[in-house]
Structure formats: C-alpha cells, structure tokens
Design a protein around this motif. Structure first.
Motif, PDB file in Angstrom:
ATOM      1  N   LEU A  28      41.826  46.367  50.286  1.00  0.00           N
ATOM      2  CA  LEU A  28      41.344  45.343  50.811  1.00  0.00           C
ATOM      3  C   LEU A  28      39.742  45.902  51.111  1.00  0.00           C
ATOM      4  N   ASP A  29      40.008  47.038  51.817  1.00  0.00           N
ATOM      5  CA  ASP A  29      38.522  47.495  52.318  1.00  0.00           C
ATOM      6  C   ASP A  29      37.543  47.528  51.294  1.00  0.00           C
ATOM      7  N   GLY A  30      37.862  48.112  50.092  1.00  0.00           N
ATOM      8  CA  GLY A  30      37.191  48.165  49.045  1.00  0.00           C
ATOM      9  C   GLY A  30      36.611  46.863  48.593  1.00  0.00           C
ATOM     10  N   TRP A  31      37.334  46.082  48.598  1.00  0.00           N
ATOM     11  CA  TRP A  31      36.804  44.470  48.181  1.00  0.00           C
ATOM     12  C   TRP A  31      35.868  43.984  49.284  1.00  0.00           C
ATOM     13  N   LEU A  32      35.997  44.184  50.393  1.00  0.00           N
ATOM     14  CA  LEU A  32      35.136  43.422  51.637  1.00  0.00           C
ATOM     15  C   LEU A  32      33.856  44.395  51.417  1.00  0.00           C
ATOM     16  N   ALA A  33      33.878  45.709  51.189  1.00  0.00           N
ATOM     17  CA  ALA A  33      32.887  46.547  50.985  1.00  0.00           C
ATOM     18  C   ALA A  33      31.818  45.878  49.915  1.00  0.00           C
ATOM     19  N   LEU A  34      32.384  45.574  48.847  1.00  0.00           N
ATOM     20  CA  LEU A  34      31.779  45.321  47.600  1.00  0.00           C
ATOM     21  C   LEU A  34      31.228  43.639  47.771  1.00  0.00           C
ATOM     22  N   GLY A  35      31.604  43.124  48.638  1.00  0.00           N
ATOM     23  CA  GLY A  35      30.988  41.624  48.801  1.00  0.00           C
ATOM     24  C   GLY A  35      31.693  40.698  48.952  1.00  0.00           C
ATOM     25  N   LEU A  36      33.215  40.902  48.992  1.00  0.00           N
ATOM     26  CA  LEU A  36      33.936  39.778  49.048  1.00  0.00           C
ATOM     27  C   LEU A  36      34.157  39.246  50.293  1.00  0.00           C
ATOM     28  N   ASP A  37      33.694  37.734  50.484  1.00  0.00           N
ATOM     29  CA  ASP A  37      33.687  37.171  51.621  1.00  0.00           C
ATOM     30  C   ASP A  37      35.020  37.155  52.265  1.00  0.00           C
ATOM     31  N   PRO A  38      35.077  37.787  53.677  1.00  0.00           N
ATOM     32  CA  PRO A  38      36.362  37.639  54.300  1.00  0.00           C
ATOM     33  C   PRO A  38      37.086  36.272  54.288  1.00  0.00           C
ATOM     34  N   ARG A  39      36.264  35.303  54.041  1.00  0.00           N
ATOM     35  CA  ARG A  39      36.924  33.901  54.288  1.00  0.00           C
ATOM     36  C   ARG A  39      37.489  33.685  52.799  1.00  0.00           C
ATOM     37  N   ASN A  40      37.209  34.395  52.109  1.00  0.00           N
ATOM     38  CA  ASN A  40      38.024  33.995  50.600  1.00  0.00           C
ATOM     39  C   ASN A  40      38.955  35.408  50.332  1.00  0.00           C
ATOM     40  N   VAL A  41      39.675  35.673  51.603  1.00  0.00           N
ATOM     41  CA  VAL A  41      40.869  36.345  51.459  1.00  0.00           C
ATOM     42  C   VAL A  41      41.978  35.893  52.509  1.00  0.00           C
ATOM     43  N   VAL A  42      43.306  35.761  51.835  1.00  0.00           N
ATOM     44  CA  VAL A  42      44.323  35.507  52.673  1.00  0.00           C
ATOM     45  C   VAL A  42      45.165  36.647  52.563  1.00  0.00           C
ATOM     46  N   ALA A 132      42.022  54.914  48.790  1.00  0.00           N
ATOM     47  CA  ALA A 132      41.542  54.808  50.263  1.00  0.00           C
ATOM     48  C   ALA A 132      40.101  55.237  50.482  1.00  0.00           C
ATOM     49  N   ILE A 133      39.556  56.219  49.420  1.00  0.00           N
ATOM     50  CA  ILE A 133      38.223  56.659  49.773  1.00  0.00           C
ATOM     51  C   ILE A 133      37.360  56.289  48.526  1.00  0.00           C
ATOM     52  N   GLY A 134      37.743  55.436  47.961  1.00  0.00           N
ATOM     53  CA  GLY A 134      37.088  54.801  46.631  1.00  0.00           C
ATOM     54  C   GLY A 134      37.325  55.934  45.696  1.00  0.00           C
ATOM     55  N   ARG A 135      38.193  56.849  45.477  1.00  0.00           N
ATOM     56  CA  ARG A 135      38.274  57.797  44.427  1.00  0.00           C
ATOM     57  C   ARG A 135      39.550  57.955  43.610  1.00  0.00           C
ATOM     58  N   GLY A 136      40.174  56.691  43.804  1.00  0.00           N
ATOM     59  CA  GLY A 136      41.442  56.346  42.933  1.00  0.00           C
ATOM     60  C   GLY A 136      41.212  56.294  41.473  1.00  0.00           C
ATOM     61  N   ILE A 137      42.395  56.107  40.714  1.00  0.00           N
ATOM     62  CA  ILE A 137      42.468  55.980  39.302  1.00  0.00           C
ATOM     63  C   ILE A 137      43.752  55.027  39.227  1.00  0.00           C
ATOM     64  N   THR A 138      43.346  53.748  38.437  1.00  0.00           N
ATOM     65  CA  THR A 138      44.306  53.011  38.243  1.00  0.00           C
ATOM     66  C   THR A 138      44.384  52.857  36.733  1.00  0.00           C
ATOM     67  N   VAL A 139      45.787  52.331  36.283  1.00  0.00           N
ATOM     68  CA  VAL A 139      45.983  52.277  35.058  1.00  0.00           C
ATOM     69  C   VAL A 139      46.710  50.878  34.967  1.00  0.00           C
ATOM     70  N   LEU A 158      40.267  45.881  40.968  1.00  0.00           N
ATOM     71  CA  LEU A 158      40.893  47.322  40.950  1.00  0.00           C
ATOM     72  C   LEU A 158      39.703  48.368  40.834  1.00  0.00           C
ATOM     73  N   ALA A 159      38.383  48.169  40.217  1.00  0.00           N
ATOM     74  CA  ALA A 159      37.597  48.938  40.286  1.00  0.00           C
ATOM     75  C   ALA A 159      36.982  49.409  41.620  1.00  0.00           C
ATOM     76  N   ALA A 160      37.123  48.268  42.586  1.00  0.00           N
ATOM     77  CA  ALA A 160      36.700  48.540  43.844  1.00  0.00           C
ATOM     78  C   ALA A 160      37.340  49.740  44.523  1.00  0.00           C
ATOM     79  N   SER A 161      38.268  50.543  43.868  1.00  0.00           N
ATOM     80  CA  SER A 161      38.926  51.431  44.621  1.00  0.00           C
ATOM     81  C   SER A 161      38.833  52.681  43.590  1.00  0.00           C
ATOM     82  N   GLY A 162      38.171  52.591  42.625  1.00  0.00           N
ATOM     83  CA  GLY A 162      38.091  53.756  41.610  1.00  0.00           C
ATOM     84  C   GLY A 162      37.913  53.601  40.075  1.00  0.00           C
ATOM     85  N   ALA A 163      38.080  54.531  39.606  1.00  0.00           N
ATOM     86  CA  ALA A 163      38.113  54.333  38.086  1.00  0.00           C
ATOM     87  C   ALA A 163      39.466  53.465  37.605  1.00  0.00           C
ATOM     88  N   VAL A 164      39.283  52.624  36.483  1.00  0.00           N
ATOM     89  CA  VAL A 164      40.278  51.794  35.904  1.00  0.00           C
ATOM     90  C   VAL A 164      40.388  52.060  34.289  1.00  0.00           C
TER      91      VAL A 164
END
Length: 277
Positions: A28-42, A132-139, A158-164
C-alpha cells in the motif's frame, strides 16, 4: 529498480486490499508513493494500525460495509493463508466481470482460488519483505482468464515494491517461496549468527552487531550492483591460505553451509506444499 523505473498508478482504477499487515501495508505504501489516489483504495483490515487509520483521513476507504463498494478494478488478497477459507466467501461478492484478483497468500494455489472465485481472472504472486523499502522481488503466475491488460495492471501493482518476474509453471511457486519468499530470514539469521561469532571472538556486542549488519548489507548491495556472479565475487575476496580461505574451508566443507541451505530450502518448499492443502 528505481522509483522512476516503476509504472505510475494514477490510472490503475479502484484497488481493494484485503489484509494490511506487514506485506500488505508495504505494498500500500508503494502504491500511494507511485501516485495511486488514496480515494481509489479500499482496505479491509479487522485490526488497522494507527498509520492505516491516518490514511483513512486522506481518503482511503477503511472497512466499508459489505456491498458498499462496487466497480473494483483489482482485489489484492494479502491475508494469512491459514484464514483464507474464512475470508474468501466475502471477497467473492466483490468480484465483478472485469475484476482482477491478485493473491500474495503463501501456498494458496490457483486451483484453490478458482474454486472460491469461479471464472475470475487471478494472479498468484509471492513477494518478500524487502518490499517494505521498495527492494523486494516478486514472482507471479496468471491463470488462463487473465488478459494482457490485467497482467500489466498486476505487474504495475507488484512493481511498486521492487522487481517482478513472471512464470507459466505454477509448480515452481513452492521453490520460489522457499528461496525468495523465506530467503530474507536466512540472511537475517546470517547477520545474527555472525554477530554472536564476533562476540565470542572478543568483540564488544555493539561493535559485533554493527560489523555484521554493515557487512551483510554492504555485500548484498555489491552483489546487486556487480555484473559478476556470486562465486566469482567470493573468489575475488579469498586470498590463498588467508583468513577468508580458512573460514570458507569450514563453511564449504561437506557438512557445511551448502547441505544445510539445500535442506532448509527443501523444508520450506515442503511446507509451502502443505499450506496448499
């Protein structure tokens, strides 16, 4: 991956996050940092943190009544796998014809998700805690119903948190969980045991802890930035008959780190299969 490399999320649509613990909260922190409008989050979270409650003052919809929110673009399932069966029925009501379901629940297969959410477009993903620091990796692995646009949407979230990385063979997810999902704990254990060894060698505890922490994190960053493979980097810092060689003779012995790591990863993969039920 730098912040500028990541896709902006200002046009991603309405996102519902089910479960806002450490991993869900980091996403969630990553999404908001990348411009996701809080009003578009449930967010559906029975035990919201103070930080999450504060976000609700900025527009994030927290724990809305059942049926109060419609037109959800993406549902992100970030609850513990042990409670998945309990929450799936309520989430099914949120799934529309074009809704993407993105699950980061460890061990829960596409088959399990499809049984609870028939005909849904589903992506199963396994991130790790450096998210948590934007340096994760997701498969991630999609089911057959996922469209190219939905896959792109999942990638952006997923890329808001790191590599995919994407795979087509879901059977690989147990090994992914064992290597990268659980892997940060192995690295933290290395720093923990290196600290203890330093203390036993005579270092003051605070100095031993600092040396271990900075050595592990610095070596990790060198590994990330270097074009060289881990074995070459290891050889480059190992002088013949030197101190590093003496230590590696222990760690690389027949009963050393290699068989222990193989056994640890195998046990983690086995547990991932068990969680699938």
């Amino acid at each position: 991956m730098t912040r500028s490399d990541k896709t902006r999320l200002d046009d991603i649509g309405l996102v519902a996050l089910v479960g806002a613990g450490k991993m869900g909260g980091a996403m969630l922190d990553g999404w908001l940092a990348l411009g996701l409008d809080p009003r578009n989050v449930v967010v559906v979270e029975p035990h919201p943190s103070e930080e999450l409650a504060a976000l609700s003052m900025k527009g994030v919809v927290l724990n809305p009544p059942a049926g109060a929110v419609t037109n959800i673009s993406t549902i992100v399932l970030a609850v513990k796998p042990q409670v998945a069966s309990d929450v799936m029925p309520s989430e099914a009501a949120m799934v529309g014809a074009d809704t993407l379901v993105l699950s980061i629940m460890a061990g829960k297969t596409l088959a399990f998700l499809q049984q609870a959410l028939p005909k849904a477009s589903i992506v199963r993903a396994m991130p790790n805690t450096p998210a948590a620091i934007g340096r994760g990796i997701t498969v991630a692995v999609p089911n057959a119903a996922v469209t190219p646009e939905q896959r792109q949407r999942a990638h952006a979230l997923l890329a808001a948190s790191g590599a995919v990385e994407w795979i087509d063979d879901e059977s690989l997810m147990d090994a992914v969980t064992a290597v990268s999902g659980s892997g940060p704990a192995y690295v933290f254990l290395l720093a923990e045991t290196l600290t203890k060894a330093g203390i036993e060698a005579g270092l003051p505890a605070p100095l031993a802890a600092k040396l271990a922490r900075e050595t592990v994190s610095g070596a990790g960053e060198l590994l990330r930035q270097s074009p060289l493979d881990p074995a070459t980097l290891r050889r480059n810092v190992t002088s013949p008959a030197g101190t590093t060689a003496a230590a590696l003779a222990v760690l690389m012995a027949a009963d050393g780190l290699d068989p222990l790591m193989r056994k640890a990863v195998a046990e983690a993969a086995k547990r991932s299969r068990e969680l699938a039920g």
